[in-house]
Design a protein around this motif. Structure first.
Motif, short mmCIF file in Angstrom:
data_model
loop_
_atom_site.label_atom_id
_atom_site.label_comp_id
_atom_site.label_asym_id
_atom_site.label_seq_id
_atom_site.Cartn_x
_atom_site.Cartn_y
_atom_site.Cartn_z
N GLY A 73 63.57 -39.06 38.54
CA GLY A 73 63.07 -38.18 37.49
C GLY A 73 63.17 -38.80 36.11
N MET A 185 58.07 -27.15 40.42
CA MET A 185 59.52 -27.06 40.47
C MET A 185 59.97 -26.76 41.90
SD MET A 185 62.38 -27.25 38.82
CE MET A 185 61.88 -27.16 37.09
N ASP A 187 63.39 -26.84 44.55
CA ASP A 187 64.85 -26.76 44.50
C ASP A 187 65.46 -27.95 45.24
OD1 ASP A 187 67.38 -25.91 44.06
OD2 ASP A 187 67.32 -24.24 45.47
N THR A 191 65.97 -31.64 40.70
CA THR A 191 65.75 -30.56 39.73
C THR A 191 67.07 -29.99 39.22
OG1 THR A 191 65.48 -28.98 41.56
CG2 THR A 191 63.48 -29.93 40.62
N LEU A 194 67.99 -32.13 36.50
CA LEU A 194 67.21 -31.79 35.31
C LEU A 194 67.86 -30.62 34.58
CD1 LEU A 194 64.68 -31.94 33.49
CD2 LEU A 194 63.51 -30.47 35.16
N ARG A 195 68.29 -29.61 35.31
CA ARG A 195 68.95 -28.46 34.69
C ARG A 195 70.22 -28.87 33.96
NH1 ARG A 195 67.27 -25.94 39.63
NH2 ARG A 195 65.65 -24.38 39.23
N ALA A 204 63.83 -26.79 32.17
CA ALA A 204 63.79 -26.86 33.62
C ALA A 204 63.03 -25.69 34.24
CB ALA A 204 65.20 -26.93 34.19
N ASP A 205 63.26 -24.50 33.73
CA ASP A 205 62.61 -23.32 34.30
C ASP A 205 61.64 -22.67 33.31
OD1 ASP A 205 64.02 -23.24 36.89
OD2 ASP A 205 65.79 -22.95 35.62
N PRO A 214 61.48 -21.16 42.39
CA PRO A 214 61.15 -22.55 42.70
C PRO A 214 60.72 -22.69 44.16
CG PRO A 214 63.31 -22.37 41.66
CD PRO A 214 62.89 -20.98 42.05
#
Length: 255
Positions: A73, A185, A187, A191, A194-195, A204-205, A214
């Motif tokens: 990522g 997105m 899970d 990710t 990323l959060r 992220a969201d 997600p």
């Protein structure tokens, strides 16, 4: 039953895809930097060459398909040049090297991303250099950008490579279909990282989802399994968005 190569097989969509194919009775050669059938780093030319050698030894009767899921990522602490080398060149160079092993009817499914259409401001010139096959120049260009803007560029290049190469005689003319999926997105450990990113975590969201959650890796793997199968024999050079409606919500009349 066929033999498939899945890179990035130790986690996320790669692991779910490998599991899905094995459930159908296929033999899967997993490739990853962490323990797998072929434990290797595909971000280097030497790693790709070594992976090819090991896969050839493990697939004496050829391959039915390749799914290059290995990727990184665009996180704040990520080297943007690694994003180029692993995400794009680690995928297409291995696919090209494995083409002689693919026994028709066969298929390749690349992992693109809806960040190509849903994330603004990414570096188009990096995608162009990737498609030109110039890894050194693509890495040089990437070094001048934050990894967050390099990630979508590599994913765009993968989708465009599938479109450009998929219709050529050496691929579809030889009975080998190339397509891509573009998840949103999902899970996965990526990710979650990323959060946890101090700078990017707030985004992220941020994108909407029509399904209100997600995706799960297994849901993307189902689509990949379909594209690998003869049920998708009319699908060539396409990128299928698998994002729970995010892109449709952001661009209801198209991108």
């Amino acid at each position: 039953m066929g033999t498939y190569v899945v890179t990035g097989s130790a986690s996320g969509i790669g692991a779910a895809t490998a599991s899905r194919l094995r459930e159908d009775g296929h033999y899967v050669i997993g490739v990853d930097r962490t323990p797998a059938d072929v434990t290797i780093d595909l971000s280097t030319v030497a790693g790709r060459s070594a992976a090819l050698e090991r896969i050839v030894a493990l697939a004496p009767n050829g391959l039915a398909g390749v799914v290059p899921c290995a990727g990184i990522g665009g996180f704040t602490d990520t080297d943007p040049t690694d994003v180029v080398s692993l995400n794009y060149f680690g995928a297409v160079e291995l696919c090209a090297a494995l083409r002689p092993l693919l026994v028709a009817p066969a298929a390749v499914v690349l992992l693109s991303s809806n960040s190509v259409t849903c994330q603004p401001g990414w570096a188009r010139e990096i995608a162009d250099l990737c498609l030109a096959g110039d890894e050194a120049e693509a890495r040089t260009s990437a070094a001048a950008h934050d990894a967050v803007h390099v990630y979508p560029a590599t994913k765009a290049a993968l989708a465009w490579w599938a479109r450009r190469e998929g219709v050529k005689p050496e691929w579809i003319g030889a009975g080998i279909r190339i397509n891509a999926v573009a998840p949103g997105m999902v899970d996965t450990a990526m990710t979650q990282r990323l959060r946890d990113d101090a700078l990017l975590g707030q985004f992220a969201d941020a994108y909407p989802s029509a399904i209100g959650r997600p995706g799960h890796p297994e849901e993307v793997a189902e689509v990949i399994a379909f594209l690998l199968s003869e049920r998708a024999r009319l699908v060539v050079g396409a990128t299928l968005t698998v994002d729970g409606g995010t892109e449709a919500m952001l661009f209801p009349t198209g991108t």
